[in-house]
Design a protein around this motif. Structure first.
Motif, PDB file in Angstrom:
ATOM      1  N   TYR A  83       0.587 -13.753   0.347  1.00  0.00           N
ATOM      2  CA  TYR A  83       0.817 -13.538  -0.999  1.00  0.00           C
ATOM      3  C   TYR A  83       2.206 -13.569  -1.499  1.00  0.00           C
ATOM      4  CZ  TYR A  83       0.700 -12.422  -5.905  1.00  0.00           C
ATOM      5  OH  TYR A  83       1.262 -12.028  -6.991  1.00  0.00           O
ATOM      6  N   VAL A  84       2.300 -11.956  -1.344  1.00  0.00           N
ATOM      7  CA  VAL A  84       3.778 -11.538  -1.900  1.00  0.00           C
ATOM      8  C   VAL A  84       4.593 -12.395  -0.949  1.00  0.00           C
ATOM      9  CG1 VAL A  84       5.373  -9.489  -1.437  1.00  0.00           C
ATOM     10  CG2 VAL A  84       2.819  -9.071  -2.033  1.00  0.00           C
ATOM     11  N   LEU A  85       4.603 -13.121   0.077  1.00  0.00           N
ATOM     12  CA  LEU A  85       6.033 -14.102   0.300  1.00  0.00           C
ATOM     13  C   LEU A  85       5.417 -15.247  -0.370  1.00  0.00           C
ATOM     14  CD1 LEU A  85       5.329 -13.669   4.753  1.00  0.00           C
ATOM     15  CD2 LEU A  85       7.113 -12.402   3.036  1.00  0.00           C
ATOM     16  N   THR A 108       9.864 -10.108  -1.352  1.00  0.00           N
ATOM     17  CA  THR A 108      10.391  -9.151  -0.155  1.00  0.00           C
ATOM     18  C   THR A 108       9.022  -7.858   0.459  1.00  0.00           C
ATOM     19  OG1 THR A 108      11.336  -7.713  -0.727  1.00  0.00           O
ATOM     20  CG2 THR A 108      11.916  -9.606  -0.156  1.00  0.00           C
ATOM     21  N   ILE A 109       8.387  -8.008   1.938  1.00  0.00           N
ATOM     22  CA  ILE A 109       7.401  -7.240   1.983  1.00  0.00           C
ATOM     23  C   ILE A 109       8.299  -5.806   1.743  1.00  0.00           C
ATOM     24  CG2 ILE A 109       5.679  -6.180   3.703  1.00  0.00           C
ATOM     25  CD1 ILE A 109       5.062  -8.721   2.511  1.00  0.00           C
ATOM     26  N   SER A 110       7.417  -4.750   1.184  1.00  0.00           N
ATOM     27  CA  SER A 110       7.331  -3.110   1.118  1.00  0.00           C
ATOM     28  C   SER A 110       6.332  -2.492   0.924  1.00  0.00           C
ATOM     29  CB  SER A 110       8.905  -2.886   0.125  1.00  0.00           C
ATOM     30  OG  SER A 110       8.512  -3.552  -1.596  1.00  0.00           O
ATOM     31  N   PHE A 111       6.807  -1.353   0.598  1.00  0.00           N
ATOM     32  CA  PHE A 111       6.129   0.039   0.162  1.00  0.00           C
ATOM     33  C   PHE A 111       5.018  -0.806  -1.099  1.00  0.00           C
ATOM     34  CE2 PHE A 111       6.945   2.469   4.074  1.00  0.00           C
ATOM     35  CZ  PHE A 111       5.639   2.778   4.440  1.00  0.00           C
ATOM     36  N   ALA A 114      -8.486  -2.795   7.370  1.00  0.00           N
ATOM     37  CA  ALA A 114      -6.960  -2.758   6.728  1.00  0.00           C
ATOM     38  C   ALA A 114      -5.985  -4.071   6.889  1.00  0.00           C
ATOM     39  CB  ALA A 114      -6.607  -1.934   6.729  1.00  0.00           C
ATOM     40  N   PHE A 115      -6.214  -4.205   8.506  1.00  0.00           N
ATOM     41  CA  PHE A 115      -5.197  -5.535   8.889  1.00  0.00           C
ATOM     42  C   PHE A 115      -5.520  -6.796   8.632  1.00  0.00           C
ATOM     43  CE2 PHE A 115      -5.298  -2.166  12.224  1.00  0.00           C
ATOM     44  CZ  PHE A 115      -4.223  -2.404  12.978  1.00  0.00           C
ATOM     45  N   PRO A 116      -6.565  -7.261   8.153  1.00  0.00           N
ATOM     46  CA  PRO A 116      -6.496  -8.857   7.237  1.00  0.00           C
ATOM     47  C   PRO A 116      -6.270  -8.527   6.450  1.00  0.00           C
ATOM     48  CG  PRO A 116      -9.102  -8.222   8.582  1.00  0.00           C
ATOM     49  CD  PRO A 116      -7.843  -6.753   8.944  1.00  0.00           C
ATOM     50  N   VAL A 117      -6.460  -7.610   5.358  1.00  0.00           N
ATOM     51  CA  VAL A 117      -6.723  -7.244   4.423  1.00  0.00           C
ATOM     52  C   VAL A 117      -4.590  -6.543   3.747  1.00  0.00           C
ATOM     53  CG1 VAL A 117      -7.115  -5.329   1.944  1.00  0.00           C
ATOM     54  CG2 VAL A 117      -8.860  -5.704   3.546  1.00  0.00           C
ATOM     55  N   ILE A 118      -4.225  -5.916   4.641  1.00  0.00           N
ATOM     56  CA  ILE A 118      -3.061  -6.266   4.205  1.00  0.00           C
ATOM     57  C   ILE A 118      -2.240  -7.678   4.016  1.00  0.00           C
ATOM     58  CG2 ILE A 118      -0.969  -5.100   4.457  1.00  0.00           C
ATOM     59  CD1 ILE A 118      -2.242  -2.428   4.640  1.00  0.00           C
ATOM     60  N   LEU A 119      -2.726  -8.141   5.549  1.00  0.00           N
ATOM     61  CA  LEU A 119      -2.093  -9.599   6.558  1.00  0.00           C
ATOM     62  C   LEU A 119      -2.234 -10.149   4.539  1.00  0.00           C
ATOM     63  CD1 LEU A 119      -0.751 -11.106   7.956  1.00  0.00           C
ATOM     64  CD2 LEU A 119      -2.989 -11.439   8.977  1.00  0.00           C
ATOM     65  N   LEU A 120      -3.777 -10.122   4.482  1.00  0.00           N
ATOM     66  CA  LEU A 120      -4.135 -11.594   3.047  1.00  0.00           C
ATOM     67  C   LEU A 120      -2.500 -11.719   1.976  1.00  0.00           C
ATOM     68  CD1 LEU A 120      -5.138 -13.513   2.716  1.00  0.00           C
ATOM     69  CD2 LEU A 120      -6.495 -12.682   1.472  1.00  0.00           C
ATOM     70  N   TYR A 121      -2.439  -9.984   1.495  1.00  0.00           N
ATOM     71  CA  TYR A 121      -1.692  -9.471   0.443  1.00  0.00           C
ATOM     72  C   TYR A 121      -0.567  -9.885   0.978  1.00  0.00           C
ATOM     73  CZ  TYR A 121      -0.754  -7.382  -3.968  1.00  0.00           C
ATOM     74  OH  TYR A 121      -0.705  -7.196  -5.040  1.00  0.00           O
ATOM     75  N   ALA A 122      -0.056  -9.320   2.386  1.00  0.00           N
ATOM     76  CA  ALA A 122       1.914  -9.555   2.287  1.00  0.00           C
ATOM     77  C   ALA A 122       1.754 -11.164   2.198  1.00  0.00           C
ATOM     78  CB  ALA A 122       0.822  -9.324   3.887  1.00  0.00           C
TER      79      ALA A 122
END
Length: 269
Positions: free
Chosen positions: A25-27, A32-35, A15-23
């Motif tokens: 993209y978001v930035l 902004t980073i949020s739920f 979950a860490f690399p998946v969420i980090l990669l998507y984060a």
């Protein structure tokens, strides 16, 4: 249960690399980073967590690495699709959720793998037909003839062919692994199987070349061939199959590059 606990830990780690990669993209997109902005990777994790619970109940002895690997690959794929074509991302996400549900349904319904063994040749024929179907009634999109239009929708029969062909290969190799492992001669210290045992390798090689030539799909052909070669090696333990298979791949690659312009373009890209 130790396998399932290992699977759970690997899912959490994935979950860490998946969420980090998507984060990232978001930035990059200026948000902004949020739920809310991370709802996609969080939803993916929830889907695979549900799949993990199903595997824990229905298939406690299953390999613990497969589900986390699929989770990471799916997360990377969804992130790239979201970045390149946001309008298509939701449909891809829905397909992924449906796929997880189908996986759980398969575990619930198929209790005995002997059923797969019994119908392996049927699966193989269906897979080959689906793989070759676009050659005759396919529609060319973006240079590749992979698609079939049905009632206004376009589908890739090759995606379904992958499942059927892998099922056939698993059944065939499990049944014939001892025969395929027989070697009666050595060349430079390498045990070489008899020629007739190499016929399945030549057959798959030929089918993949047809896909490259007529469907102009280099990626799927290489994927099919690599899957077969890996499964053949796992089933027999004979490294000679890998050497011969790679030699055939090299011959096919050089020939395709020399005579097919779309292969030249893909290679240059």
């Amino acid at each position: 249960m130790s396998r399932r606990n290992t699977e759970l830990l690997l899912l959490i780690a994935s979950a860490f690399p998946v969420i980090l990669l998507y984060a990232m993209y978001v930035l990059t997109a200026g948000a902004t980073i949020s739920f809310e902005t991370l709802a996609v990777p969080i939803g993916l994790f929830a889907a695979f967590a549900a799949a993990h619970i199903a595997v824990r109940i229905l298939a406690p002895g299953a390999d613990p690495a497969i589900l986390p690997i699929v989770f990471v690959l799916s997360g990377i794929g969804i992130t790239f699709v979201t970045r390149l074509a946001p309008d298509l991302a939701i449909s891809q996400l829905i397909i992924l959720f449906v796929s997880v549900a189908l996986m759980v349904g398969t575990l619930a319904l198929v209790k005995n793998l002997d059923v797969v063994m019994r119908y392996k040749y049927t699966f193989g024929i269906i897979g080959i037909i689906l793989l070759m179907l676009p050659i005759f009634i396919g529609t060319t999109i973006s240079g590749s003839k992979l698609w079939i239009r049905i009632a206004g929708f376009t589908i890739q029969p090759g995606e379904f062919a992958k499942v059927f062909i892998v099922l056939f290969l698993a059944g065939y190799l499990a049944e014939n692994r001892e025969l395929l492992s027989i070697s009666n001669r050595k060349i430079l210290g390498l045990k070489i199987p008899r020629f007739r045992l190499l016929l399945p390798l030549f057959a798959v090689w030929g089918v993949c070349l047809l896909v490259v030539v007529f469907e102009r799909d280099l990626g799927s052909a290489v994927l099919f061939y690599t899957i077969f070669l890996l499964m053949l090696y796992v089933a027999t333990g004979r490294f000679s199959y890998v050497i011969i298979g790679l030699a055939l791949l090299a011959v096919g690659a050089v020939g395709a590059y020399k005579f097919l312009s779309h292969v030249q373009v893909r290679f240059q890209i």
